[in-house]
Scaffold this active site. Structure first.
Site, PDB file in Angstrom:
ATOM      1  CB  THR A 284      -0.846  -0.056   1.300  1.00 45.84           C
ATOM      2  OG1 THR A 284      -1.912  -0.945   1.075  1.00 45.84           O
ATOM      3  CG2 THR A 284      -1.388   1.273   1.707  1.00 45.84           C
TER       4      THR A 284
ATOM      5  CG  ASP B 279      -5.641   0.462   7.552  1.00 50.00           C
ATOM      6  OD1 ASP B 279      -5.667  -0.523   6.791  1.00 50.00           O
ATOM      7  OD2 ASP B 279      -4.690   1.262   7.580  1.00 50.00           O
TER       8      ASP B 279
END
Ligand code: ASP
Length: 303
Positions: A171, A202
Protein backbone atom coordinates in the site's frame (compact mmCIF):
# COMPACT_ATOMS: atom_id res chain seq x y z
CA UNK A 1 11.55 24.53 5.13
CA UNK A 2 9.79 21.60 3.48
CA UNK A 3 9.69 17.86 4.06
CA UNK A 4 8.26 14.75 2.44
CA UNK A 5 8.00 11.16 3.62
CA UNK A 6 6.49 8.30 1.57
CA UNK A 7 5.96 4.63 2.16
CA UNK A 8 5.46 1.76 -0.26
CA UNK A 9 3.89 -0.58 2.27
CA UNK A 10 4.76 -2.71 5.26
CA UNK A 11 4.76 -6.45 4.72
CA UNK A 12 7.06 -9.08 3.30
CA UNK A 13 9.07 -8.53 0.14
CA UNK A 14 11.39 -11.05 -1.47
CA UNK A 15 14.56 -9.00 -1.69
CA UNK A 16 15.80 -10.62 -4.88
CA UNK A 17 12.46 -9.88 -6.50
CA UNK A 18 12.73 -7.77 -9.68
CA UNK A 19 9.70 -5.95 -8.34
CA UNK A 20 11.75 -4.44 -5.50
CA UNK A 21 13.98 -2.66 -8.01
CA UNK A 22 11.01 -1.29 -9.95
CA UNK A 23 9.21 -0.26 -6.77
CA UNK A 24 12.29 1.55 -5.43
CA UNK A 25 12.64 3.43 -8.71
CA UNK A 26 8.96 4.39 -8.59
CA UNK A 27 9.10 5.60 -4.99
CA UNK A 28 12.24 7.63 -5.81
CA UNK A 29 10.44 9.27 -8.71
CA UNK A 30 7.45 9.97 -6.45
CA UNK A 31 9.81 11.59 -3.92
CA UNK A 32 11.52 13.72 -6.59
CA UNK A 33 8.25 14.96 -8.10
CA UNK A 34 6.74 15.71 -4.70
CA UNK A 35 9.86 17.61 -3.66
CA UNK A 36 9.84 19.63 -6.89
CA UNK A 37 6.34 20.83 -6.01
CA UNK A 38 7.32 21.73 -2.45
CA UNK A 39 10.56 23.44 -3.50
CA UNK A 40 8.63 25.51 -6.04
CA UNK A 41 6.32 26.79 -3.29
CA UNK A 42 3.47 24.33 -4.04
CA UNK A 43 1.22 23.06 -1.27
CA UNK A 44 1.70 19.96 0.83
CA UNK A 45 -1.67 18.78 -0.53
CA UNK A 46 -0.50 19.00 -4.14
CA UNK A 47 2.75 17.23 -3.27
CA UNK A 48 1.18 14.24 -1.51
CA UNK A 49 -1.42 13.73 -4.24
CA UNK A 50 1.24 13.87 -6.98
CA UNK A 51 3.51 11.42 -5.16
CA UNK A 52 0.67 8.99 -4.55
CA UNK A 53 -0.55 9.23 -8.15
CA UNK A 54 2.91 8.27 -9.41
CA UNK A 55 2.91 5.21 -7.17
CA UNK A 56 -0.70 4.32 -8.10
CA UNK A 57 0.21 4.49 -11.80
CA UNK A 58 3.49 2.58 -11.51
CA UNK A 59 1.82 -0.82 -11.11
CA UNK A 60 4.49 -1.82 -8.56
CA UNK A 61 2.38 -1.08 -5.50
CA UNK A 62 -0.90 -2.34 -4.15
CA UNK A 63 -2.74 0.85 -5.12
CA UNK A 64 -4.35 2.21 -8.27
CA UNK A 65 -3.31 0.14 -11.31
CA UNK A 66 -1.31 -2.33 -9.20
CA UNK A 67 -4.15 -3.00 -6.75
CA UNK A 68 -4.78 -6.44 -5.27
CA UNK A 69 -7.97 -8.17 -6.48
CA UNK A 70 -10.81 -9.33 -4.27
CA UNK A 71 -12.08 -12.89 -4.15
CA UNK A 72 -14.14 -12.29 -7.30
CA UNK A 73 -11.10 -10.99 -9.19
CA UNK A 74 -12.23 -7.36 -9.01
CA UNK A 75 -10.38 -4.26 -7.78
CA UNK A 76 -12.00 -2.39 -4.88
CA UNK A 77 -9.78 0.46 -3.80
CA UNK A 78 -9.67 2.68 -0.71
CA UNK A 79 -7.95 6.08 -0.42
CA UNK A 80 -7.83 9.12 1.83
CA UNK A 81 -6.60 12.68 1.96
CA UNK A 82 -6.24 15.16 4.83
CA UNK A 83 -4.57 18.51 5.39
CA UNK A 84 -3.85 20.75 8.35
CA UNK A 85 -6.45 23.27 7.19
CA UNK A 86 -9.05 20.73 8.26
CA UNK A 87 -9.95 19.24 4.87
CA UNK A 88 -10.49 15.51 5.32
CA UNK A 89 -11.94 13.09 2.78
CA UNK A 90 -11.83 9.44 1.84
CA UNK A 91 -13.27 6.89 -0.55
CA UNK A 92 -13.90 3.20 0.01
CA UNK A 93 -14.43 0.24 -2.32
CA UNK A 94 -14.16 2.27 -5.52
CA UNK A 95 -13.74 0.50 -8.85
CA UNK A 96 -13.74 3.39 -11.31
CA UNK A 97 -10.93 5.93 -10.87
CA UNK A 98 -7.38 5.36 -12.06
CA UNK A 99 -6.29 7.53 -9.13
CA UNK A 100 -8.50 7.00 -6.08
CA UNK A 101 -6.38 9.56 -4.20
CA UNK A 102 -7.63 12.31 -6.54
CA UNK A 103 -11.21 11.35 -5.70
CA UNK A 104 -10.41 11.36 -1.95
CA UNK A 105 -8.98 14.87 -2.29
CA UNK A 106 -12.11 15.95 -4.15
CA UNK A 107 -14.28 14.61 -1.31
CA UNK A 108 -12.11 16.48 1.21
CA UNK A 109 -12.10 19.82 -0.54
CA UNK A 110 -15.28 19.99 -2.61
CA UNK A 111 -17.92 18.15 -0.58
CA UNK A 112 -19.47 18.35 2.88
CA UNK A 113 -18.76 14.68 3.49
CA UNK A 114 -15.85 12.74 4.88
CA UNK A 115 -16.30 9.28 3.36
CA UNK A 116 -17.95 8.17 0.11
CA UNK A 117 -18.21 4.49 -0.78
CA UNK A 118 -18.86 2.11 -3.67
CA UNK A 119 -21.09 2.94 -6.61
CA UNK A 120 -21.96 6.40 -5.32
CA UNK A 121 -18.31 7.37 -5.06
CA UNK A 122 -17.64 5.89 -8.50
CA UNK A 123 -20.46 7.91 -10.03
CA UNK A 124 -18.90 11.10 -8.62
CA UNK A 125 -15.54 10.09 -10.10
CA UNK A 126 -17.16 9.75 -13.52
CA UNK A 127 -19.12 12.98 -13.11
CA UNK A 128 -15.99 15.02 -12.33
CA UNK A 129 -14.22 13.41 -15.30
CA UNK A 130 -11.55 11.50 -13.42
CA UNK A 131 -9.74 9.06 -15.67
CA UNK A 132 -11.15 5.51 -15.61
CA UNK A 133 -8.79 2.72 -14.57
CA UNK A 134 -7.84 0.08 -17.18
CA UNK A 135 -7.98 -3.69 -16.77
CA UNK A 136 -5.55 -5.30 -14.30
CA UNK A 137 -2.15 -6.18 -15.79
CA UNK A 138 -1.18 -9.74 -16.75
CA UNK A 139 1.00 -9.98 -13.63
CA UNK A 140 -1.91 -9.09 -11.37
CA UNK A 141 -4.21 -11.61 -13.05
CA UNK A 142 -1.46 -14.25 -12.83
CA UNK A 143 -1.05 -13.61 -9.09
CA UNK A 144 -4.82 -13.81 -8.61
CA UNK A 145 -5.01 -17.14 -10.42
CA UNK A 146 -2.11 -18.47 -8.37
CA UNK A 147 -3.72 -17.45 -5.08
CA UNK A 148 -7.21 -18.61 -5.97
CA UNK A 149 -5.79 -22.00 -6.99
CA UNK A 150 -4.72 -22.50 -3.36
CA UNK A 151 -8.32 -21.95 -2.26
CA UNK A 152 -9.85 -24.55 -4.53
CA UNK A 153 -11.30 -27.52 -2.71
CA UNK A 154 -11.53 -25.67 0.60
CA UNK A 155 -15.00 -25.80 2.14
CA UNK A 156 -14.77 -22.20 3.26
CA UNK A 157 -12.32 -19.41 2.61
CA UNK A 158 -9.66 -18.96 5.28
CA UNK A 159 -10.16 -15.75 7.19
CA UNK A 160 -8.03 -12.94 5.80
CA UNK A 161 -6.42 -12.14 9.10
CA UNK A 162 -5.05 -15.68 9.45
CA UNK A 163 -3.43 -15.71 6.03
CA UNK A 164 -2.65 -12.05 5.96
CA UNK A 165 1.11 -12.44 6.03
CA UNK A 166 1.28 -12.88 2.32
CA UNK A 167 -1.98 -11.23 1.32
CA UNK A 168 -1.35 -7.64 2.30
CA UNK A 169 1.41 -5.11 1.72
CA UNK A 170 2.67 -2.58 -0.81
CA UNK A 171 0.00 0.00 0.00
CA UNK A 172 1.20 3.60 -0.43
CA UNK A 173 1.19 6.66 1.82
CA UNK A 174 2.64 10.18 1.81
CA UNK A 175 2.98 13.09 4.24
CA UNK A 176 4.34 16.53 3.34
CA UNK A 177 5.14 19.81 5.05
CA UNK A 178 5.23 22.86 2.78
CA UNK A 179 6.94 26.25 2.99
CA UNK A 180 3.75 27.77 4.45
CA UNK A 181 3.89 25.33 7.36
CA UNK A 182 0.88 23.36 6.14
CA UNK A 183 0.82 19.57 6.45
CA UNK A 184 -1.01 17.06 4.24
CA UNK A 185 -1.37 13.29 4.23
CA UNK A 186 -2.62 10.88 1.54
CA UNK A 187 -2.98 7.11 1.40
CA UNK A 188 -4.15 4.64 -1.24
CA UNK A 189 -4.59 0.87 -1.38
CA UNK A 190 -6.16 -2.06 -3.16
CA UNK A 191 -6.57 -3.64 0.29
CA UNK A 192 -5.94 -7.30 0.99
CA UNK A 193 -5.72 -9.94 -1.74
CA UNK A 194 -8.83 -12.13 -2.02
CA UNK A 195 -10.77 -9.98 0.44
CA UNK A 196 -14.51 -10.44 0.45
CA UNK A 197 -16.44 -8.07 -1.82
CA UNK A 198 -17.25 -4.86 0.04
CA UNK A 199 -14.44 -5.24 2.56
CA UNK A 200 -13.06 -1.86 3.61
CA UNK A 201 -9.69 -1.61 5.32
CA UNK A 202 -8.11 1.00 7.58
CA UNK A 203 -6.90 3.28 4.79
CA UNK A 204 -10.03 5.48 4.48
CA UNK A 205 -10.77 5.45 8.23
CA UNK A 206 -9.85 8.68 10.01
CA UNK A 207 -7.96 7.74 13.16
CA UNK A 208 -7.39 4.22 11.83
CA UNK A 209 -5.32 4.40 8.65
CA UNK A 210 -4.55 8.12 8.86
CA UNK A 211 -4.83 11.12 11.15
CA UNK A 212 -3.96 14.78 10.86
CA UNK A 213 -4.13 17.75 13.22
CA UNK A 214 -2.85 21.32 12.88
CA UNK A 215 0.67 20.22 13.75
CA UNK A 216 1.03 16.45 13.15
CA UNK A 217 0.16 13.86 10.52
CA UNK A 218 0.46 10.07 10.48
CA UNK A 219 -0.60 7.20 8.25
CA UNK A 220 -0.58 3.43 8.47
CA UNK A 221 -0.02 0.34 6.37
CA UNK A 222 -0.44 -3.32 7.24
CA UNK A 223 -3.39 -5.47 8.22
CA UNK A 224 -6.36 -3.13 8.17
CA UNK A 225 -8.38 -5.20 10.62
CA UNK A 226 -5.62 -4.76 13.25
CA UNK A 227 -5.08 -1.07 12.52
CA UNK A 228 -8.81 -0.32 12.78
CA UNK A 229 -9.24 -2.29 16.00
CA UNK A 230 -6.41 -0.32 17.63
CA UNK A 231 -7.27 3.06 16.04
CA UNK A 232 -3.54 3.08 15.50
CA UNK A 233 -3.15 6.48 13.80
CA UNK A 234 -5.18 8.17 16.53
CA UNK A 235 -3.14 6.31 19.15
CA UNK A 236 0.02 7.78 17.61
CA UNK A 237 -1.50 11.25 17.60
CA UNK A 238 -2.47 11.04 21.29
CA UNK A 239 1.12 10.22 22.18
CA UNK A 240 2.39 13.10 20.05
CA UNK A 241 -0.06 15.48 21.69
CA UNK A 242 1.24 14.42 25.09
CA UNK A 243 4.97 14.43 24.37
CA UNK A 244 5.56 16.37 21.11
CA UNK A 245 7.88 13.53 20.09
CA UNK A 246 7.25 12.12 16.58
CA UNK A 247 9.46 9.06 16.95
CA UNK A 248 7.96 8.18 20.32
CA UNK A 249 4.43 8.56 18.93
CA UNK A 250 5.17 5.79 16.42
CA UNK A 251 6.99 3.59 18.93
CA UNK A 252 4.00 3.60 21.26
CA UNK A 253 1.45 3.07 18.47
CA UNK A 254 3.40 0.18 16.90
CA UNK A 255 3.76 -1.37 20.31
CA UNK A 256 0.00 -1.13 20.71
CA UNK A 257 -0.60 -2.71 17.26
CA UNK A 258 1.89 -5.49 18.08
CA UNK A 259 -0.17 -6.43 21.13
CA UNK A 260 -3.22 -6.91 18.92
CA UNK A 261 -1.20 -8.86 16.37
CA UNK A 262 2.56 -9.08 15.87
CA UNK A 263 3.91 -8.47 12.36
CA UNK A 264 0.92 -6.39 11.36
CA UNK A 265 1.67 -2.69 11.01
CA UNK A 266 3.88 0.09 9.67
CA UNK A 267 3.58 3.86 10.23
CA UNK A 268 5.06 7.12 8.95
CA UNK A 269 4.64 10.52 10.61
CA UNK A 270 5.72 14.14 10.22
CA UNK A 271 5.14 17.24 12.34
CA UNK A 272 5.06 20.97 11.78
CA UNK A 273 8.65 21.34 13.02
CA UNK A 274 9.86 19.05 10.24
CA UNK A 275 10.57 15.99 12.42
CA UNK A 276 9.77 12.80 10.59
CA UNK A 277 9.89 9.11 11.45
CA UNK A 278 8.80 5.65 10.37
CA UNK A 279 8.44 2.41 12.29
CA UNK A 280 7.13 -1.08 11.55
CA UNK A 281 6.79 -4.51 13.11
CA UNK A 282 6.50 -6.40 9.81
CA UNK A 283 9.48 -7.99 8.07
CA UNK A 284 9.91 -5.12 5.63
CA UNK A 285 8.75 -1.64 4.88
CA UNK A 286 9.61 0.51 1.87
CA UNK A 287 10.13 4.18 2.65
CA UNK A 288 11.51 7.30 0.99
CA UNK A 289 11.99 10.69 2.60
CA UNK A 290 13.67 14.05 2.56
CA UNK A 291 14.54 15.20 6.09
CA UNK A 292 16.06 18.56 5.21
CA UNK A 293 19.56 17.13 4.77
CA UNK A 294 19.31 14.04 2.65
CA UNK A 295 17.05 12.04 0.40
CA UNK A 296 16.71 8.37 1.28
CA UNK A 297 14.79 5.54 -0.35
CA UNK A 298 15.10 2.04 1.07
CA UNK A 299 13.46 -1.28 1.59
CA UNK A 300 14.07 -1.44 5.33
CA UNK A 301 14.09 -4.77 7.08
CA UNK A 302 13.50 -6.10 10.60
CA UNK A 303 15.31 -9.37 9.86
N1 ASP B 1 -3.79 -1.49 5.21
C1 ASP B 1 -4.25 -2.02 3.97
C2 ASP B 1 -5.57 -2.69 4.15
O1 ASP B 1 -5.75 -3.43 5.09
C3 ASP B 1 -3.31 -2.99 3.32
C4 ASP B 1 -1.86 -2.57 3.29
O2 ASP B 1 -1.42 -1.69 4.01
O3 ASP B 1 -1.12 -3.18 2.51
O4 ASP B 1 -6.44 -2.49 3.34
Amino acid sequence: MFRLILHGGAGTWRKDDERVKGALEAIEEALEKGLEILDGGGSAGEAVVKSIEIMEDSGYFNAGSGSALNIEGVREMDAAYGDSRGNIGAVASVRYPKNPVALARYVAIETDHLLLAGEGADSIAARIDLEKIGDPSKNIVFRYNELIEGYKGLKRFPRNIKVANYLYGDTVGAIALDKNRELAVAVSTGGIWLKLPGRVGDTPIFGGGFYISRDYAVCATGIGEVIMRGLISYRAYLEYEETGDVYRSLMVAIDHAGKIMPESTGLIALDINGSLAYRFNTKHMMVAYYDGNRKVSILDSNI
